[in-house]
Design a protein around this motif. Structure first.
Motif, PDB file in Angstrom:
ATOM      1  N   PHE A   9       0.869  -1.177   0.000  1.00 11.68           N
ATOM      2  CA  PHE A   9       0.000   0.000   0.000  1.00 11.68           C
ATOM      3  C   PHE A   9       0.902   1.223   0.000  1.00 11.68           C
ATOM      4  CE2 PHE A   9      -2.020   3.196   2.928  1.00 11.68           C
ATOM      5  CZ  PHE A   9      -2.919   3.693   1.995  1.00 11.68           C
ATOM      6  N   ARG A  10       0.729   2.102  -0.957  1.00 12.45           N
ATOM      7  CA  ARG A  10       1.606   3.268  -1.077  1.00 12.45           C
ATOM      8  C   ARG A  10       1.066   4.443  -0.265  1.00 12.45           C
ATOM      9  NH1 ARG A  10       5.726   3.220  -4.558  1.00 12.45           N
ATOM     10  NH2 ARG A  10       5.869   1.487  -6.033  1.00 12.45           N
ATOM     11  N   CYS A  11       1.978   5.126   0.403  1.00  8.74           N
ATOM     12  CA  CYS A  11       1.619   6.287   1.220  1.00  8.74           C
ATOM     13  C   CYS A  11       0.906   7.332   0.372  1.00  8.74           C
ATOM     14  CB  CYS A  11       2.886   6.876   1.842  1.00  8.74           C
ATOM     15  SG  CYS A  11       2.635   8.441   2.704  1.00  8.74           S
ATOM     16  N   ARG A  12      -0.143   7.908   0.925  1.00 13.17           N
ATOM     17  CA  ARG A  12      -0.901   8.942   0.234  1.00 13.17           C
ATOM     18  C   ARG A  12      -0.125  10.261   0.170  1.00 13.17           C
ATOM     19  NH1 ARG A  12      -5.930   6.795  -0.302  1.00 13.17           N
ATOM     20  NH2 ARG A  12      -6.483   5.134   1.187  1.00 13.17           N
ATOM     21  N   GLY A  13       0.936  10.363   0.961  1.00 10.60           N
ATOM     22  CA  GLY A  13       1.739  11.580   0.949  1.00 10.60           C
ATOM     23  C   GLY A  13       2.958  11.496   0.070  1.00 10.60           C
ATOM     24  N   CYS A  14       3.870  10.547   0.382  1.00 11.63           N
ATOM     25  CA  CYS A  14       5.143  10.465  -0.340  1.00 11.63           C
ATOM     26  C   CYS A  14       5.184   9.340  -1.364  1.00 11.63           C
ATOM     27  CB  CYS A  14       6.292  10.307   0.653  1.00 11.63           C
ATOM     28  SG  CYS A  14       6.325   8.705   1.517  1.00 11.63           S
ATOM     29  N   ALA A  15       4.133   8.516  -1.433  1.00  8.61           N
ATOM     30  CA  ALA A  15       4.040   7.378  -2.363  1.00  8.61           C
ATOM     31  C   ALA A  15       5.007   6.251  -2.014  1.00  8.61           C
ATOM     32  CB  ALA A  15       4.242   7.824  -3.816  1.00  8.61           C
ATOM     33  N   GLY A  16       5.600   6.307  -0.820  1.00  5.99           N
ATOM     34  CA  GLY A  16       6.472   5.225  -0.392  1.00  5.99           C
ATOM     35  C   GLY A  16       5.680   4.003   0.054  1.00  5.99           C
ATOM     36  N   GLU A  17       6.385   2.873   0.170  1.00  7.38           N
ATOM     37  CA  GLU A  17       5.724   1.623   0.546  1.00  7.38           C
ATOM     38  C   GLU A  17       5.952   1.235   2.008  1.00  7.38           C
ATOM     39  OE1 GLU A  17       6.965  -1.378  -2.187  1.00  7.38           O
ATOM     40  OE2 GLU A  17       5.959  -0.455  -3.902  1.00  7.38           O
ATOM     41  N   ASN A  18       6.657   2.068   2.764  1.00 10.15           N
ATOM     42  CA  ASN A  18       6.977   1.747   4.151  1.00 10.15           C
ATOM     43  C   ASN A  18       5.841   2.238   5.065  1.00 10.15           C
ATOM     44  OD1 ASN A  18       8.388   0.795   6.333  1.00 10.15           O
ATOM     45  ND2 ASN A  18       9.931   2.418   6.314  1.00 10.15           N
ATOM     46  N   VAL A  19       4.653   1.646   4.872  1.00 14.18           N
ATOM     47  CA  VAL A  19       3.433   2.088   5.542  1.00 14.18           C
ATOM     48  C   VAL A  19       2.865   0.920   6.347  1.00 14.18           C
ATOM     49  CG1 VAL A  19       1.230   3.280   5.209  1.00 14.18           C
ATOM     50  CG2 VAL A  19       3.028   3.502   3.500  1.00 14.18           C
ATOM     51  N   VAL A  20       2.475   1.185   7.591  1.00 16.85           N
ATOM     52  CA  VAL A  20       2.008   0.110   8.465  1.00 16.85           C
ATOM     53  C   VAL A  20       0.714   0.526   9.166  1.00 16.85           C
ATOM     54  CG1 VAL A  20       4.277  -0.889   8.906  1.00 16.85           C
ATOM     55  CG2 VAL A  20       3.450   0.968  10.359  1.00 16.85           C
TER      56      VAL A  20
END
Length: 383
Positions: A9-20
């Motif tokens: 799931f990609r972060c809605r802010g930075c588009a990174g994948e390090n989201v928990v």
């Protein structure tokens, strides 16, 4: 799903994948969906979860399916209208060079528009594709699913040397004040100053100043510029220290909100049950988008809260969605019923509510505010 387990799931802010995932409030109804009072249900529900990006620190809703589309039915509060007028006076007082300049506003379903007050100061609305000296977003961006992309649009609207003013409900009072009912479908981001600063930097923006305001239980008004133009002041470091001390970028600390929410919800149920056992009648004031989550988690039904009232005519004859089935009626019906206790569901404008109901002397009712724990407000606090 295991708390702390990363998924695709990609972060809605930075588009990174390090989201928990950090907070799970279960399956909840859509906050702005108010069915007809006689609609039997069950109402549609979707998972309501908060996720944390470990990289940019943005707290946000996790993956959510499509929801029921409803036109906003709320009526803007007097508190909100007064805040808009005061905010424009303060901003133009602090930045007099903006008077008479070009403006552009990204609107919000909550109202609170600054435009009429800016027009009164001889400001001109920027045309299609034109950049503006002042760009305003008052509680608008959180309604857009992709926070980073939306912030980029605001950066593109900002003229060189211009000022971007963003006001939003602050994650810090949400967390420390146990304002779990403000977590809702349709509000995609729960923003700290640190997260805004991190995401803004990806789009060439920098925070210049910040001030705390009382709206919606605790908001921030943040002034940003293009990075080359910004001159950050001391207010930024002070607020970042407060956020760090509370641990609102820490997944373990944020996770404690889930237990606090269930505890406060249980306390509200017990308080209403206590009043009923004592023979006291309790009715509600307000049918805000906060109410579905609050009443659903608290297991409050018409047995404990026969009805609530609201200023918005469009909500009359409807009900709170979810399992509570609490109908929404005109304010006159609350005054006619003269309950022993009024549960203030619009707790963020409790002063306005109490002043309104006490304007003709009232009838001796008490006012119950549900969060951070159920507590009684004295009538004299409204004066």
């Amino acid at each position: 799903m295991v708390k702390g387990e990363a998924v695709a799931f990609r972060c809605r802010g930075c588009a990174g994948e390090n989201v928990v995932p950090v907070v799970d409030l279960g399956a909840q109804p859509c906050a702005d969906y108010f069915p007809a009072a006689d609609a039997p249900g069950p109402d549609p529900r979707w998972p309501l979860e908060l996720w944390l990006c470990r990289d940019c620190t943005l707290v946000q809703l996790g993956p959510v399916e499509a929801q029921v589309a409803e036109e906003p039915l709320a009526v803007e509060s007097a508190t909100s209208r007064a805040h808009a007028e005061t905010s424009v006076k303060e901003i133009l007082g602090d930045y007099p060079e903006l008077s008479g300049g070009t403006v552009f506003e990204f609107g919000s379903p909550h109202g609170g528009s600054w435009l009429d007050h800016l027009y009164a100061a001889d400001c001109r609305l920027a045309g299609d594709g034109e950049t503006a000296n002042l760009v305003v977003d008052v509680h608008g961006i959180v309604h857009e699913p992709q926070y980073g992309d939306s912030l980029q649009l605001r950066a593109e609207r900002l003229a060189p040397g211009g000022l971007l003013v963003m006001e939003f409900h602050h994650l810090l009072p949400l967390f420390v004040g146990n304002q779990f009912d403000t977590i809702r479908h349709g509000h995609w981001a729960y923003v700290s100053l640190r997260a805004l600063r991190n995401v803004a930097a990806l789009h060439g923006l920098a925070v210049e100043s910040v001030r705390q305001v009382d709206m919606f239980g605790g908001s921030l008004m943040v002034m940003l510029r293009h990075a080359a133009d910004a001159k950050p002041d001391a207010s930024i470091a002070v607020l970042l220290e407060d956020e760090d001390a509370a641990g609102i970028a820490d997944e373990v600390q944020l996770g404690s909100l889930q237990e606090a929410a269930w505890h406060a919800a249980g306390a509200l149920h017990d308080e209403l049950a206590r009043h009923k056992a004592a023979g006291r009648t309790v009715l509600g004031y307000g049918a805000p988008s906060k109410a579905p989550v609050l009443l659903d988690l608290s297991r409050v039904t018409t047995d404990l809260l026969p009805f609530t009232v609201d200023m918005a005519p469009g909500k009359h004859g409807r009900r709170i969605p979810g399992g509570c089935l609490v109908p929404i009626r005109p304010i006159a019906e609350l005054k006619a019923a003269r309950p022993d206790v009024v549960l203030v569901l619009t707790w963020d404008i409790a002063d306005e509510v109490i002043a309104q109901l006490e304007s003709d002397g009232g009838w001796g009712t008490s006012y119950l505010v549900p969060l951070p724990e159920p507590h009684e407000r004295e009538r004299r606090e409204a004066r």
